[in-house]
Design a protein around this motif. Structure first.
Motif, PDB file in Angstrom:
ATOM      1  N   THR A 183      -1.557   7.664  12.022  1.00 27.03           N
ATOM      2  CA  THR A 183      -2.741   7.764  11.180  1.00 27.03           C
ATOM      3  C   THR A 183      -2.927   6.490  10.376  1.00 27.03           C
ATOM      4  O   THR A 183      -2.016   5.669  10.249  1.00 27.03           O
ATOM      5  CB  THR A 183      -2.642   8.978  10.236  1.00 27.03           C
ATOM      6  OG1 THR A 183      -3.927   9.269   9.700  1.00 27.03           O
ATOM      7  CG2 THR A 183      -1.661   8.726   9.093  1.00 27.03           C
ATOM      8  N   ILE A 184      -4.138   6.362   9.829  1.00 29.21           N
ATOM      9  CA  ILE A 184      -4.479   5.251   8.943  1.00 29.21           C
ATOM     10  C   ILE A 184      -4.711   5.814   7.552  1.00 29.21           C
ATOM     11  O   ILE A 184      -5.471   6.768   7.377  1.00 29.21           O
ATOM     12  CB  ILE A 184      -5.760   4.529   9.402  1.00 29.21           C
ATOM     13  CG1 ILE A 184      -5.690   4.166  10.879  1.00 29.21           C
ATOM     14  CG2 ILE A 184      -6.012   3.283   8.562  1.00 29.21           C
ATOM     15  CD1 ILE A 184      -7.030   3.732  11.454  1.00 29.21           C
ATOM     16  N   LEU A 185      -4.069   5.230   6.559  1.00 31.34           N
ATOM     17  CA  LEU A 185      -4.300   5.579   5.159  1.00 31.34           C
ATOM     18  C   LEU A 185      -4.971   4.382   4.502  1.00 31.34           C
ATOM     19  O   LEU A 185      -4.383   3.302   4.430  1.00 31.34           O
ATOM     20  CB  LEU A 185      -2.980   5.916   4.471  1.00 31.34           C
ATOM     21  CG  LEU A 185      -3.028   6.578   3.094  1.00 31.34           C
ATOM     22  CD1 LEU A 185      -1.657   7.141   2.725  1.00 31.34           C
ATOM     23  CD2 LEU A 185      -3.489   5.638   1.991  1.00 31.34           C
ATOM     24  N   VAL A 186      -6.209   4.570   4.054  1.00 29.16           N
ATOM     25  CA  VAL A 186      -7.004   3.482   3.472  1.00 29.16           C
ATOM     26  C   VAL A 186      -7.232   3.767   2.000  1.00 29.16           C
ATOM     27  O   VAL A 186      -7.696   4.848   1.633  1.00 29.16           O
ATOM     28  CB  VAL A 186      -8.367   3.341   4.180  1.00 29.16           C
ATOM     29  CG1 VAL A 186      -9.171   2.200   3.567  1.00 29.16           C
ATOM     30  CG2 VAL A 186      -8.183   3.126   5.676  1.00 29.16           C
ATOM     31  N   MET A 187      -6.920   2.794   1.156  1.00 31.85           N
ATOM     32  CA  MET A 187      -7.153   2.948  -0.281  1.00 31.85           C
ATOM     33  C   MET A 187      -8.009   1.785  -0.777  1.00 31.85           C
ATOM     34  O   MET A 187      -7.777   0.629  -0.419  1.00 31.85           O
ATOM     35  CB  MET A 187      -5.817   2.976  -1.028  1.00 31.85           C
ATOM     36  CG  MET A 187      -5.936   3.076  -2.546  1.00 31.85           C
ATOM     37  SD  MET A 187      -5.965   1.429  -3.307  1.00 31.85           S
ATOM     38  CE  MET A 187      -6.512   1.855  -4.960  1.00 31.85           C
ATOM     39  N   THR A 188      -9.031   2.096  -1.594  1.00 35.56           N
ATOM     40  CA  THR A 188      -9.873   1.059  -2.183  1.00 35.56           C
ATOM     41  C   THR A 188     -10.394   1.506  -3.536  1.00 35.56           C
ATOM     42  O   THR A 188     -10.485   2.711  -3.808  1.00 35.56           O
ATOM     43  CB  THR A 188     -11.057   0.707  -1.265  1.00 35.56           C
ATOM     44  OG1 THR A 188     -11.815  -0.365  -1.839  1.00 35.56           O
ATOM     45  CG2 THR A 188     -11.976   1.905  -1.072  1.00 35.56           C
ATOM     46  N   ASP A 189     -10.756   0.525  -4.361  1.00 29.59           N
ATOM     47  CA  ASP A 189     -11.387   0.846  -5.644  1.00 29.59           C
ATOM     48  C   ASP A 189     -12.840   0.384  -5.682  1.00 29.59           C
ATOM     49  O   ASP A 189     -13.482   0.446  -6.731  1.00 29.59           O
ATOM     50  CB  ASP A 189     -10.616   0.205  -6.806  1.00 29.59           C
ATOM     51  CG  ASP A 189     -10.864  -1.298  -6.937  1.00 29.59           C
ATOM     52  OD1 ASP A 189     -11.206  -1.944  -5.910  1.00 29.59           O
ATOM     53  OD2 ASP A 189     -10.719  -1.832  -8.049  1.00 29.59           O
ATOM     54  N   GLY A 190     -13.365  -0.087  -4.534  1.00 32.89           N
ATOM     55  CA  GLY A 190     -14.688  -0.694  -4.589  1.00 32.89           C
ATOM     56  C   GLY A 190     -15.585  -0.355  -3.420  1.00 32.89           C
ATOM     57  O   GLY A 190     -15.459   0.688  -2.780  1.00 32.89           O
TER      58      GLY A 190
END
Length: 301
Positions: A183-190
């Motif tokens: 799986t892909i875990l993507v984290m962003t604040d923008g």
């Protein structure tokens, strides 16, 4: 209960054996974050079923699942709870390191949450670290060495823009040839500012790899529309977090999902004619004694 023989791919009317849900189960949800087609036309769909409390359900009978592919019924061959040792988990942990991540504790919090995910991994699990600003960097390729993964996470510092879609596609590319759960875990604040990928192209490329993106938007400036579309379009889920504890909970919650999967084995019954994006769309139908849900997942061929 009787299920249509043609829908099950059988020549005779088939009596389905359905398990009773736990007395406390009042609703269920289902997603399909992965389809593995290495043995095509016999394939494996990995599904996650949870009750209304978010607790995984993994005890089913064969008749609980039916499936179709591009509208054509599949032959469901069997099901089982995924053996996490036999099918180790590979995760592309994709972390935003854009300039805005340095305006508060976001960068430090992202590192803490990613390290919590790594520390939860079994000895047989693998991960790679993908960092992105306006460019994408992989400071650590797939390994099960937690010290190397943590060092790569801690190497991140805030700078530049936010190429979220490009980071997610890099994770999909690197996962595409790996076996087992992935799986892909993507984290962003923008908000995404990719130059090379759009939301649409990212979804197509991730789906071709047969995997899903789980996305976490941190803080009030994350573009949740983009993240919702990316995750739902690939069979994953999206989440928001505003505090460090919530962020850690989102990361470890994704780990929980990927560690409580049910494998539904099915045989494709359609030929080689594919849509323009070269993917097939699998629909898995769940009947958990009166609780009916379905989910879709596109995968490449």
């Amino acid at each position: 209960m009787y299920l249509s023989a043609s829908f099950l791919g059988c020549s005779k009317r088939t009596t389905a054996v359905l398990l009773e849900p736990a007395l406390s189960t009042t609703s269920v949800s289902i997603i399909c974050p992965q389809v593995e087609n290495f043995g095509f036309p016999n394939n494996r769909a990995f599904v996650s079923v949870q009750d209304q409390t978010g607790t995984a359900i993994t005890d089913f009978a064969l008749g609980n699942f039916v499936a179709s592919e591009n509208g054509t019924p599949c032959v469901v061959l069997g099901y089982k709870k995924v053996n996490n040792i036999a099918d180790p988990l590979s995760t592309a942990i994709v972390i935003d390191r854009s300039g805005s991540m340095g305006w508060s504790s976001a960068m430090s919090d992202a590192k803490t949450a990613a390290i919590a995910y790594v520390n939860a991994m079994a000895a047989t699990d693998f991960a790679e670290i993908v960092l992105y600003d306006n460019e994408v960097e992989v400071p650590q390729t797939f390994t099960n060495d937690k010290a190397l993964l943590i060092a790569a996470i801690n190497s991140a510092y805030a700078r530049g823009g936010t190429a979220t879609f490009e980071g997610a596609v890099k994770g999909a590319d690197d996962l595409s040839l790996r076996s087992g759960r992935k799986t892909i875990l993507v984290m962003t604040d923008g908000d995404d500012a990719s130059q090379l990928e759009t939301e649409a192209t990212a979804i197509i490329k991730i789906n071709k790899a047969g995997i899903a993106a789980f996305c976490v938007g941190f803080g009030g400036s994350a573009n949740m529309t983009n993240l919702d579309n990316l995750s739902r379009g690939t069979g994953g889920q999206s989440f928001t977090a505003t505090t460090l504890n919530e962020l850690i909970g989102r990361f470890t919650g994704i780990f929980y999902i990927m560690n409580n999967l049910v494998e539904v084995d099915f045989r494709s019954r359609i030929g080689d004619v594919l849509p323009l994006d070269n993917t097939r769309e699998l629909t898995v139908y769940l009947n958990y004694t009166g609780l009916n849900k379905s989910c879709k997942k596109k995968y490449g061929y």
